[in-house]
Motif scaffolding. Structure first.
Motif, short mmCIF file in Angstrom:
data_model
loop_
_atom_site.label_atom_id
_atom_site.label_comp_id
_atom_site.label_asym_id
_atom_site.label_seq_id
_atom_site.Cartn_x
_atom_site.Cartn_y
_atom_site.Cartn_z
N ILE A 75 43.77 39.66 55.08
CA ILE A 75 42.61 39.21 54.35
C ILE A 75 41.56 38.58 55.11
O ILE A 75 40.25 38.28 54.50
CB ILE A 75 42.96 38.47 53.15
N SER A 175 37.52 36.73 51.11
CA SER A 175 38.85 36.89 51.54
C SER A 175 39.77 36.13 50.56
O SER A 175 40.97 36.54 49.98
CB SER A 175 39.28 36.17 52.86
N LEU A 178 40.42 38.20 47.25
CA LEU A 178 40.67 39.76 47.74
C LEU A 178 42.00 40.30 46.98
O LEU A 178 41.87 41.33 46.39
CB LEU A 178 41.12 39.95 49.37
N ASN A 179 42.89 39.55 46.70
CA ASN A 179 44.06 39.86 45.96
C ASN A 179 44.26 39.67 44.75
O ASN A 179 45.27 39.28 43.96
CB ASN A 179 45.17 39.78 46.86
N THR A 180 42.93 39.32 43.97
CA THR A 180 43.14 38.59 42.47
C THR A 180 42.32 39.27 41.90
O THR A 180 41.52 40.49 42.18
CB THR A 180 42.45 37.34 42.58
N ASN A 181 42.02 39.04 40.52
CA ASN A 181 41.34 39.87 39.40
C ASN A 181 40.07 39.39 39.51
O ASN A 181 39.15 39.95 38.91
CB ASN A 181 42.05 39.69 37.91
N LYS A 183 38.63 39.98 42.53
CA LYS A 183 38.14 40.52 43.64
C LYS A 183 36.44 40.79 44.08
O LYS A 183 36.11 41.60 42.78
CB LYS A 183 38.62 41.74 43.91
#
Length: 282
Positions: A75, A175, A178-181, A183
């Protein structure tokens, strides 16, 4: 199609003696992108000592020419990369018509950033518009800003650092989500970072209040507001320590005293960073 292939082969066999001919060929013949890659491969065989081309069709890439080749590590943004100098850069705005509005907006953030770190008319021209402007003149001016900076400072000892304006917090925001809703595209995060950095510039270097309001108003009209709570802000600040511009454990910001007047390697307190988020969310 066969006639096109024959024409391309003939061009390689003797009509493409220099880069100008290659440039003119691309500008005058909008053949499918597949044939560009085939042509590139043929050129690599024709010029074994090295003949490299960069073909730009994303607005983010176009705004950032000429460019190094950075890569993300997990990330973390732009942690690995090489310096790579193509003999030529072909910019074809034709392909921008294939992009979604979000991708256009993402690339526009880099154009807008260039307007803030350069002493030209670009900033005033951009904020006149209610919507984004990326005509040929605007793209050319944006490229010239970066090119002029890189020619002076290729390896980022000073002047090139100005290209990171808005990116210290922008990269951390990108960053973090990045891995969330939530993004975000690169430019969406950078647009937030630009507002934050402009606010901090106002507090530390008396950057014009009028220009600050113009920047926020312009970007607020273009980009959706991202709601960021206190816990998320703390997480974003924690990610700042991984920024590539840091030195000896210090978090360094690029700020501006006025349009076109950057200042380098500025330390910023967490309290002021949090204050800047409040301004963005207001």
């Amino acid at each position: 199609m066969a006639q096109d292939i024959l024409g391309h082969r003939q061009l390689l066999n003797g009509k493409m003696n220099n880069f100008k001919q290659l440039k003119d060929f691309f500008l005058n013949n909008r053949f499918p992108i597949l044939w560009f890659f085939l042509l590139s491969f043929a050129i690599s065989l024709t010029f074994p000592t090295g003949f490299s081309i960069r073909y730009s069709y994303q607005l983010n890439d176009i705004a950032n020419e000429p460019i190094i080749a950075p890569f993300d590590f997990g990330i973390l943004k732009n942690q690995i990369g090489t310096f790579y100098d193509p003999q030529g850069v072909i910019v074809d705005p034709f392909f921008l018509n294939t992009l979604s509005e979000n991708q256009i907006l993402s690339g526009y953030a880099e154009i807008f950033k260039h307007s803030l770190i350069s002493e030209n008319q670009l900033f005033k021209d951009l904020i006149k518009h209610e919507r984004i402007s990326y005509d040929l003149k605007t793209i050319y001016q944006s490229i010239q800003v970066k090119n002029n900076i890189v020619l002076v400072d290729k390896k980022e000892s000073k002047e090139r650092k100005s290209l990171n304006f808005g990116h210290t917090l922008g990269h951390a925001i990108e960053s973090f989500f990045l891995n969330t809703n939530k993004k975000l595209l690169h430019g969406e995060a950078i647009s937030i970072g630009i507002i934050l950095a402009s606010f901090i510039s106002n507090k530390l270097f008396n950057f014009s209040e009028m220009d600050l309001k113009s920047i926020k108003s312009h970007l607020d009209k273009l980009y959706n507001k991202v709601e960021i709570n206190d816990n998320e802000i703390d997480g974003i600040i924690e990610l700042l320590k991984h920024d590539k511009k840091n030195s000896h454990g210090n978090i360094n910001f690029i700020l501006i005293k006025e349009i076109g007047k950057p200042v380098y390697d500025i330390k910023v307190s967490n309290e002021l960073i949090k204050e800047s988020f409040k301004y963005y969310l207001s």
